[in-house]
Design a protein around this motif. Structure first.
Motif, PDB file in Angstrom:
ATOM      1  N   ASP A   1       1.742  82.128  17.020  1.00 14.35           N
ATOM      2  CA  ASP A   1       2.411  81.518  15.870  1.00 14.35           C
ATOM      3  C   ASP A   1       3.561  82.387  15.355  1.00 14.35           C
ATOM      4  OD1 ASP A   1       0.784  79.300  15.912  1.00 14.35           O
ATOM      5  OD2 ASP A   1      -0.559  80.011  14.332  1.00 14.35           O
ATOM      6  N   ALA A   2       3.318  83.703  15.266  1.00  6.57           N
ATOM      7  CA  ALA A   2       4.359  84.602  14.765  1.00  6.57           C
ATOM      8  C   ALA A   2       5.559  84.621  15.707  1.00  6.57           C
ATOM      9  CB  ALA A   2       3.796  86.014  14.593  1.00  6.57           C
ATOM     10  N   ALA A   3       5.282  84.621  17.011  1.00  6.03           N
ATOM     11  CA  ALA A   3       6.373  84.614  17.986  1.00  6.03           C
ATOM     12  C   ALA A   3       7.166  83.318  17.907  1.00  6.03           C
ATOM     13  CB  ALA A   3       5.821  84.821  19.393  1.00  6.03           C
ATOM     14  N   VAL A   4       6.462  82.204  17.782  1.00  8.03           N
ATOM     15  CA  VAL A   4       7.140  80.913  17.680  1.00  8.03           C
ATOM     16  C   VAL A   4       8.035  80.871  16.442  1.00  8.03           C
ATOM     17  CG1 VAL A   4       6.786  78.439  17.291  1.00  8.03           C
ATOM     18  CG2 VAL A   4       5.405  79.645  18.987  1.00  8.03           C
ATOM     19  N   GLU A   5       7.556  81.404  15.342  1.00  8.13           N
ATOM     20  CA  GLU A   5       8.365  81.414  14.120  1.00  8.13           C
ATOM     21  C   GLU A   5       9.659  82.202  14.325  1.00  8.13           C
ATOM     22  OE1 GLU A   5       5.993  82.828  10.917  1.00  8.13           O
ATOM     23  OE2 GLU A   5       4.645  81.098  10.935  1.00  8.13           O
ATOM     24  N   ARG A   6       9.565  83.342  15.014  1.00  6.19           N
ATOM     25  CA  ARG A   6      10.785  84.133  15.253  1.00  6.19           C
ATOM     26  C   ARG A   6      11.753  83.387  16.173  1.00  6.19           C
ATOM     27  NH1 ARG A   6       6.970  88.534  14.762  1.00  6.19           N
ATOM     28  NH2 ARG A   6       6.334  88.325  16.951  1.00  6.19           N
ATOM     29  N   VAL A   7      11.221  82.754  17.214  1.00  4.41           N
ATOM     30  CA  VAL A   7      12.077  82.020  18.142  1.00  4.41           C
ATOM     31  C   VAL A   7      12.740  80.833  17.435  1.00  4.41           C
ATOM     32  CG1 VAL A   7      12.083  80.592  20.227  1.00  4.41           C
ATOM     33  CG2 VAL A   7      10.822  82.751  20.205  1.00  4.41           C
ATOM     34  N   LEU A   8      11.962  80.086  16.676  1.00  3.98           N
ATOM     35  CA  LEU A   8      12.516  78.900  16.015  1.00  3.98           C
ATOM     36  C   LEU A   8      13.527  79.278  14.934  1.00  3.98           C
ATOM     37  CD1 LEU A   8       9.471  76.470  15.682  1.00  3.98           C
ATOM     38  CD2 LEU A   8      11.212  76.588  17.477  1.00  3.98           C
ATOM     39  N   ALA A   9      13.329  80.422  14.294  1.00  7.43           N
ATOM     40  CA  ALA A   9      14.291  80.858  13.270  1.00  7.43           C
ATOM     41  C   ALA A   9      15.659  81.091  13.886  1.00  7.43           C
ATOM     42  CB  ALA A   9      13.790  82.131  12.596  1.00  7.43           C
ATOM     43  N   VAL A  10      15.698  81.729  15.051  1.00  4.89           N
ATOM     44  CA  VAL A  10      16.985  81.949  15.723  1.00  4.89           C
ATOM     45  C   VAL A  10      17.559  80.638  16.214  1.00  4.89           C
ATOM     46  CG1 VAL A  10      18.101  83.073  17.677  1.00  4.89           C
ATOM     47  CG2 VAL A  10      16.383  84.314  16.373  1.00  4.89           C
ATOM     48  N   LYS A  11      16.712  79.776  16.759  1.00  4.99           N
ATOM     49  CA  LYS A  11      17.203  78.486  17.237  1.00  4.99           C
ATOM     50  C   LYS A  11      17.823  77.667  16.113  1.00  4.99           C
ATOM     51  CE  LYS A  11      14.345  77.703  21.331  1.00  4.99           C
ATOM     52  NZ  LYS A  11      13.524  76.711  22.054  1.00  4.99           N
ATOM     53  N   ALA A  12      17.201  77.721  14.943  1.00  5.32           N
ATOM     54  CA  ALA A  12      17.737  76.966  13.821  1.00  5.32           C
ATOM     55  C   ALA A  12      19.138  77.441  13.457  1.00  5.32           C
ATOM     56  CB  ALA A  12      16.803  77.094  12.613  1.00  5.32           C
ATOM     57  N   ASP A  13      19.361  78.737  13.516  1.00  2.00           N
ATOM     58  CA  ASP A  13      20.685  79.283  13.205  1.00  2.00           C
ATOM     59  C   ASP A  13      21.711  78.876  14.277  1.00  2.00           C
ATOM     60  OD1 ASP A  13      19.708  80.417  10.944  1.00  2.00           O
ATOM     61  OD2 ASP A  13      19.563  82.456  11.763  1.00  2.00           O
ATOM     62  N   LEU A  14      21.292  78.918  15.555  1.00  2.00           N
ATOM     63  CA  LEU A  14      22.205  78.542  16.618  1.00  2.00           C
ATOM     64  C   LEU A  14      22.545  77.059  16.544  1.00  2.00           C
ATOM     65  CD1 LEU A  14      20.694  80.542  19.617  1.00  2.00           C
ATOM     66  CD2 LEU A  14      22.933  80.888  18.586  1.00  2.00           C
ATOM     67  N   ASP A  15      21.550  76.251  16.226  1.00  2.00           N
ATOM     68  CA  ASP A  15      21.750  74.809  16.166  1.00  2.00           C
ATOM     69  C   ASP A  15      22.617  74.425  14.966  1.00  2.00           C
ATOM     70  OD1 ASP A  15      21.214  72.230  17.288  1.00  2.00           O
ATOM     71  OD2 ASP A  15      19.900  71.826  15.601  1.00  2.00           O
TER      72      ASP A  15
END
Length: 408
Positions: free
Chosen positions: A393-407
Motif C-alpha cells: 500500500d505504501a509503495a502504491v501511494e508513492r507511485v500514484l502520487a508521482v503519476k498524478a503529478d505527471l498526468d
C-alpha cells in the motif's frame, strides 16, 4: 553525522578535491576489447491466467475510503500491477505478447521500451499509444520509460530524436548548456509519449578505475570522475528532463563506480568499499536535494552496508535512502528479470524480496515473461502477511502520487 550534514560537507569539499585515481549498453556496436554486454532479452508470452481480482479490504476501523485516495479504488491485484514494469522492444511495431499479457491479465501499470530503435519519434509514439491503450480507461496513467542517457546507451534514435553524446562529453559542458540540451532531449521523449527516463547515471567512478569499471566507466556513462562534476552535470541533465515533463531516474544507488564486473552479465558483483557515509552516497544525496523523485538501486552487494544481499533486496540500503538522505520518492530496481547478479533467486522471490526491502517499482525489462510469476507471488504474500500488504500500500501511494503529478 546526519544525512543533511554529510550532504553539506560534500558540496563544500568536492569543489576543490578530486577523487584519487541498469539498464546498460545494448546492441549498439561496442569497442573491440573489454567487458562483454548483457545478452538480448527473451520475451515469450505467458499463457497462465491470473487469479480473479479480490475486492479491496475495507479499512480496519470500518470507515469508508477517502474519496480522493486513488489507491482505495484498486483491488490487491491492481495495486500489485502498479509496482511492476514490463519491457517491450522499442524497435517493434507492436507490444510484445509477454508484455501484453502482463498489462491485460496482470494489471501491470508501467512499461519500458528496451533495446535499440532507429524508427524515430512518430513510430515510437504509435508503439507507446498501443501499450497505454491496453490498460482500461479507469486505470491510473502508465509510467512509460526508456534509457536515453547518450552515447552507447540511447534506446531511441531516428527522425525526431537527437543524437546524445556520451556522459563523459556532456560533463565537459557548462551546466546551463547541458540543462538546455536535456530540455530538448526531454521534449522529444515527451512528444513520443515517454514520461520516465532511466537516466542520468550518478555513479562516482574514480579516474584510476575508469577503464576497468565494466558497467559504467568502460562505456563512458559517467559524468566525469569527481563528485563535483557528477553532481553539477547529472543535476543539470535532470533539471532539463523535468522542465520537459519527463521524470529522470538517478542510478545506480549506492554506486557502481568502484566495481570491475557488470551485474547484468556477472554473478556475485561485490563492492567492499562504499559505506553509508561514502562520498558515492553523498553524490546521490545531492541529486535528491536537487529534486530527483526516482532512484534506481544497484544489483551489486555492498559488504560495508549489507554483506548478505544485493542492494536491490537490502532493507539496509533502502534505509540509507529513506532515513539518512530523506528520500520520500519512488525507488526502482535495476532489471531483475534477466540480470546475472540476481539469477540465484527465482523471479517470484526477486519481486517479493525487493518490495519487502522497501522498493516501490520492480523492473522486468529484458524478460517480461517472468512478470506473471512476480505478480502472483506479490499478491499471495500480501494476502498472507498484513505487514507486507501495508508495504504494498505504501509503495502504491508513492507511485500514484508521482503519476498524478505527471498526468496533471
Amino acid at each position: 553525522m546526519t544525512g543533511a550534514r554529510r550532504r553539506a560537507t560534500v558540496l563544500l569539499t568536492t569543489a576543490v578535491l578530486a577523487l584519487a585515481a541498469c539498464s546498460t549498453p545494448g546492441t549498439t556496436p561496442e569497442p573491440s576489447a573489454g567487458p562483454s554486454r548483457t545478452p538480448g532479452p527473451s520475451a515469450s508470452p505467458s499463457a497462465a491466467p491470473s487469479p480473479a481480482p479480490s475486492p479491496t479490504p475495507a479499512p480496519s476501523d470500518g470507515a469508508a475510503p477517502e474519496p480522493d485516495d486513488p489507491a482505495a479504488a484498486l483491488s490487491l491485484e491492481e495495486k500489485v500491477g502498479q509496482l511492476l514494469v514490463a519491457g517491450t522492444p522499442a524497435a517493434d511495431d507492436a507490444v510484445s505478447p509477454a508484455t501484453r499479457t502482463a498489462v491485460v491479465d496482470h494489471h501491470v501499470g508501467n512499461v519500458f521500451l528496451h533495446g535499440r530503435s532507429e524508427a524515430g519519434l512518430d513510430a515510437t509514439r504509435e508503439l507507446v499509444d498501443a501499450a497505454t491503450a491496453l490498460a482500461p480507461p479507469s486505470a491510473p496513467p502508465m509510467l512509460v520509460a526508456t534509457d536515453q542517457e547518450g552515447g552507447l546507451v540511447q534506446v531511441l534514435r531516428g527522425p525526431g530524436f537527437s543524437e546524445l553524446p556520451r556522459a563523459t562529453e556532456q560533463a565537459t559542458w557548462r551546466p546551463a548548456r547541458l540543462e538546455r540540451e536535456a530540455t530538448t532531449w526531454g521534449t522529444e521523449l515527451a512528444d513520443a509519449g515517454i514520461n520516465l527516463n532511466l537516466a542520468p547515471v550518478m555513479d562516482l567512478v574514480p579516474a584510476a578505475n575508469q577503464s576497468a569499471n565494466a558497467p559504467i566507466g568502460y562505456f563512458s556513462r559517467n559524468y566525469g570522475t569527481t563528485a563535483r562534476s557528477v553532481v553539477d552535470s547529472a543535476t543539470a541533465f535532470s533539471a532539463g528532463m523535468q522542465a520537459a515533463g519527463v521524470e529522470p531516474v538517478i542510478k545506480h544507488f549506492p554506486g557502481l563506480g568502484r566495481v570491475t564486473e557488470n551485474t547484468d552479465t556477472t554473478e556475485d558483483v561485490v563492492d567492499d568499499t562504499i559505506t553509508a557515509g561514502s562520498e558515492d552516497v553523498e553524490v546521490f544525496g545531492a541529486g535528491i536535494d536537487a529534486g530527483a523523485r526516482f532512484v534506481m538501486l544497484s544489483n551489486a552487494v555492498y559488504t560495508q552496508i549489507d554483506p548478505d544481499r544485493p542492494a536491490t533486496f537490502s532493507p539496509a540500503v533502502v534505509a540509507i535512502l529513506r532515513d539518512d538522505l530523506g528520500f520520500d520518492g519512488v525507488i526502482i530496481t535495476d532489471d531483475v528479470s534477466a540480470a546475472a547478479a540476481v539469477d540465484d533467486r527465482q523471479p517470484a522471490d526477486r519481486a517479493v524480496s525487493a518490495v519487502e526491502a522497501g522498493v516501490d517499482l520492480v523492473l522486468a525489462s529484458a524478460d517480461p515473461s517472468v512478470v506473471p510469476e512476480m505478480a502472483d507471488a506479490l499478491v499471495a504474500r500480501a494476502q498472507d502477511d498484513p505487514e507486507f500488504a501495508a508495504q504494498v500500500d505504501a509503495a502504491v501511494e508513492r507511485v500514484l502520487a508521482v503519476k498524478a503529478d505527471l498526468d496533471g
